[in-house]
Design an enzyme around this catalytic site. Structure first.
Site, PDB file in Angstrom:
ATOM      1  CD  GLU A  80      -1.431  -0.084   3.632  1.00  0.00           C
ATOM      2  OE1 GLU A  80      -1.732   0.985   4.163  1.00  0.00           O
ATOM      3  OE2 GLU A  80      -1.970  -1.168   3.932  1.00  0.00           O
ATOM      4  CB  CYS A 112      -2.046  -5.392   6.220  1.00  0.00           C
ATOM      5  SG  CYS A 112      -1.776  -3.766   6.944  1.00  0.00           S
ATOM      6  CG  HIS A 234      -1.946  -8.533   9.750  1.00  0.00           C
ATOM      7  ND1 HIS A 234      -0.822  -8.082   9.100  1.00  0.00           N
ATOM      8  CD2 HIS A 234      -2.629  -7.425  10.172  1.00  0.00           C
ATOM      9  CE1 HIS A 234      -0.825  -6.749   9.114  1.00  0.00           C
ATOM     10  NE2 HIS A 234      -1.896  -6.340   9.752  1.00  0.00           N
TER      11      HIS A 234
END
Length: 347
Positions: A80, A112, A234
């Protein structure tokens, strides 16, 4: 069809800034932040480092572990923080590692989880016979506005994975995804920094998607948490993946090796992939790995992976992830702000 990872590589910039240094500038309680976020410091890109250079370094480490650039038929880079609004990062990576122009390349964006989305796309390309091997990269130089909570964790780093049908170091047994339209975090075109929904990013964002995708994969694979040697989630901070693992039934020992965020921050598209690379650095033949990413907006990708005998042949051929993390050079806030382009001077 047997499909999986034939090579991998990670890269983390050397510079670091401690939570105390940032908190000192904004008058925050550093100890409260460190215990609440479970993060003590984060990586900072050098003046000449961006998503492209990080992706190239990770890709070169994957090549050092045996990937043949001439056989790579696709390169997808998830991020990103691509340096160009219109100009692919993937083509620069391809040129830097000497890949053949007879290939397809594209940039991915899904907050993400763009890196794991790229892995799934590579799996499709290789399965369909459109490429012999394909490379997926997740890399970011994450943004956080001065004084915002994100500034304490937004870091830099990335990892690359080569997907193939042969010479596998790890087999991808299963993958699945859980996706909804949940606007927990966003950045509009031209904006310097992202905005987020504060606590809204937790339950309806991160936990709903990570837990849902993980449970889907366990059901699909017919497994339970104790069947895995390692688990990676994550990691926007240290607290979220630790809680998610505990909720699902994974132990602290299972997530310890891949939990890199407390010592280097959140690398956004690189976060779960750097965790996976750290696990592959020490995994033994037969080890089973559980991975779930998360991207705001929102979605999660889950993977069930089994390590093969070939892993021991490649682990020492490139720098290991935790070696990068431990090789730290600390900077003050002024240097950090300079490196991150937070100080803009019009000439």
């Amino acid at each position: 069809m047997t499909l999986g990872i034939s090579s991998y590589g990670a890269y983390v910039p050397r510079y670091r800034i401690k939570v105390e240094e940032i908190a000192k500038v904004w008058g925050d309680d550093a100890e409260d932040l460190k215990s609440g976020l479970m993060v003590s410091e984060k990586s900072v890109p050098d003046m000449d480092e961006d998503t492209v250079t990080i992706a190239v370094e990770a890709a070169r480490n994957a090549v050092a572990r045996g990937a043949d650039p001439a056989k790579i038929g696709a390169i997808y880079v998830g991020s990103e923080s691509h340096p160009y609004a219109v100009k692919p990062t993937a083509t620069i990576v391809a040129a830097a590692i000497g890949a053949s122009p007879r290939m397809t390349a594209a940039d991915f964006e899904f907050a993400c989880k763009a890196g794991t989305a790229a892995i799934q796309a590579c799996m499709g390309v290789v399965s369909a016979g459109l490429a012999e091997t394909a490379m997926a990269i997740g890399a970011d130089t994450s943004q956080g506005a001065p004084g915002d909570a994100l500034e304490y964790t937004a870091a830099a780093g990335g990892a690359a994975f080569v997907i193939s049908k042969s010479n596998l170091i790890a087999v991808i047994n299963h993958t699945c995804s859980f996706t909804t339209d949940t606007p927990d975090f966003w950045r509009r075109e031209g904006a310097d920094y992202p905005r987020h929904g504060g606590r809204f990013t937790g339950e309806p964002g991160y936990f709903k998607h990570v837990l849902s995708a993980s449970r889907m994969l366990l059901e699909k694979a017919g497994t339970k948490p104790s069947d895995y040697d390692y688990a990676v989630f994550h990691q926007p901070n240290g607290k979220f993946p630790t809680r998610a693992a505990q909720t699902l039934g994974f132990t602290k020992e299972q997530i310890k090796q891949g939990l890199t965020c407390p010592k280097m921050g959140n690398t956004y598209s690189g976060a779960s992939l750097i965790g996976l690379s750290a696990v592959l650095d020490v995994a033994k033949p037969g080890d089973r790995i559980f991975v779930t990413s998360f991207g705001s907006g929102a979605g999660s990708d889950s993977f069930d992976i089994t390590v093969t005998d070939r892993i021991t042949e490649v682990q020492g051929l490139a720098p290991k992830t935790w070696d990068y993390i431990r090789d730290a050079k600390y900077v003050d806030y002024a240097t950090y702000a300079k490196h991150k382009g937070k100080i803009n001077v019009d000439h």
